[in-house]
Design a protein around this motif. Sequence first.
Motif, PDB file in Angstrom:
ATOM      1  N   GLY A  48     -27.559   3.829 -13.291  1.00 59.64           N
ATOM      2  CA  GLY A  48     -28.402   4.851 -12.686  1.00 59.64           C
ATOM      3  C   GLY A  48     -29.406   5.407 -13.668  1.00 59.64           C
ATOM      4  N   PRO A  50     -29.656   8.368 -15.332  1.00 61.74           N
ATOM      5  CA  PRO A  50     -29.221   8.935 -16.621  1.00 61.74           C
ATOM      6  C   PRO A  50     -28.832   7.857 -17.629  1.00 61.74           C
ATOM      7  CG  PRO A  50     -28.213  10.144 -14.801  1.00 61.74           C
ATOM      8  CD  PRO A  50     -28.880   8.928 -14.212  1.00 61.74           C
ATOM      9  N   HIS A  51     -28.176   6.803 -17.154  1.00 57.12           N
ATOM     10  CA  HIS A  51     -27.773   5.698 -18.030  1.00 57.12           C
ATOM     11  C   HIS A  51     -29.009   5.029 -18.632  1.00 57.12           C
ATOM     12  CE1 HIS A  51     -26.631   1.573 -19.058  1.00 57.12           C
ATOM     13  NE2 HIS A  51     -25.388   2.008 -19.179  1.00 57.12           N
ATOM     14  N   SER A 119     -20.748   3.639 -18.862  1.00 62.65           N
ATOM     15  CA  SER A 119     -20.920   3.554 -17.422  1.00 62.65           C
ATOM     16  C   SER A 119     -20.051   4.589 -16.727  1.00 62.65           C
ATOM     17  CB  SER A 119     -20.513   2.154 -16.962  1.00 62.65           C
ATOM     18  OG  SER A 119     -20.310   2.114 -15.585  1.00 62.65           O
ATOM     19  N   ARG A 120     -20.603   5.193 -15.705  1.00 63.56           N
ATOM     20  CA  ARG A 120     -19.828   6.158 -14.922  1.00 63.56           C
ATOM     21  C   ARG A 120     -18.681   5.459 -14.202  1.00 63.56           C
ATOM     22  NH1 ARG A 120     -22.523  10.738 -11.935  1.00 63.56           N
ATOM     23  NH2 ARG A 120     -24.393   9.537 -12.334  1.00 63.56           N
ATOM     24  N   SER A 121     -18.907   4.213 -13.747  1.00 65.68           N
ATOM     25  CA  SER A 121     -17.916   3.543 -12.918  1.00 65.68           C
ATOM     26  C   SER A 121     -16.889   2.729 -13.706  1.00 65.68           C
ATOM     27  CB  SER A 121     -18.615   2.622 -11.913  1.00 65.68           C
ATOM     28  OG  SER A 121     -19.322   1.604 -12.588  1.00 65.68           O
ATOM     29  N   PRO A 147     -22.576   9.881 -21.380  1.00 66.42           N
ATOM     30  CA  PRO A 147     -23.168  10.953 -20.585  1.00 66.42           C
ATOM     31  C   PRO A 147     -22.155  11.724 -19.730  1.00 66.42           C
ATOM     32  CG  PRO A 147     -24.445   8.934 -20.348  1.00 66.42           C
ATOM     33  CD  PRO A 147     -23.163   8.583 -21.051  1.00 66.42           C
ATOM     34  N   ARG A 148     -20.942  11.216 -19.581  1.00 71.60           N
ATOM     35  CA  ARG A 148     -19.917  11.949 -18.832  1.00 71.60           C
ATOM     36  C   ARG A 148     -19.486  13.189 -19.592  1.00 71.60           C
ATOM     37  NH1 ARG A 148     -15.006   8.592 -18.578  1.00 71.60           N
ATOM     38  NH2 ARG A 148     -15.592   8.485 -20.769  1.00 71.60           N
ATOM     39  N   ARG A 193     -27.177  13.890 -18.937  1.00 73.97           N
ATOM     40  CA  ARG A 193     -25.736  13.859 -18.618  1.00 73.97           C
ATOM     41  C   ARG A 193     -25.573  13.431 -17.177  1.00 73.97           C
ATOM     42  NH1 ARG A 193     -22.657  17.787 -21.557  1.00 73.97           N
ATOM     43  NH2 ARG A 193     -20.935  16.945 -20.344  1.00 73.97           N
ATOM     44  N   TYR A 194     -24.414  12.852 -16.864  1.00 68.44           N
ATOM     45  CA  TYR A 194     -24.110  12.564 -15.466  1.00 68.44           C
ATOM     46  C   TYR A 194     -23.810  13.877 -14.755  1.00 68.44           C
ATOM     47  CZ  TYR A 194     -23.528   7.691 -16.941  1.00 68.44           C
ATOM     48  OH  TYR A 194     -23.718   6.435 -17.450  1.00 68.44           O
TER      49      TYR A 194
END
Length: 195
Positions: A48, A50-51, A119-121, A147-148, A193-194
Amino acid sequence: MTIAPDDARRDAHLYQAMREFVASADDTLPGKFEITQEGIVHDMMSPGRPHELTAAQVSRRLEKEMPDDVLAHTGTPDVEVEAEGIMRHPDVMVIAVADMEGEGAFDPRTLIAVIEVVSRSNPENDWVSKMRDYPLLGIPVYAIFDPRTGSGAVLSDIHRTPDGPRYATRKDFLYGEDVTIAEWTISTDDLPRYA
């Protein structure tokens, strides 16, 4: 998600089949595919904003500090060592311009550093399996931006362990602090950040 065949590292035919699958799937399926010793890793969500913004800002900040003959590259190709059964695609690769010439995957031994944006996922891919794979490939510096949590780490000084090569030095940082990656120090102020 990891698709994990038995003993992928030792079977050249299986590795070639995984490479061919990744090459065909990259254009047709969403997300990012990489090959580890456990098999194919599929980060199902495309990165996404932010990444991608983090990778771009880190790259730009590094390049402002580096000489003209070194790049903080955010594109392709992959980094691969067929004998180890590993093909990775770092978010940012610090590499000399001369080492980018030619065809095919980059030789990981030519990289000065790699940077991953978590990665967020699939955060385990960056914090666990890449932390294992990158020293095995001989990449001297691995920086992780998360970013989490608004934090990260820089790993360096590869040494031998009973489980294979590992990084001996880890320097954690929080967003807002300056961070040194290889020879260059950059700010982490205002990194996204996420939500």
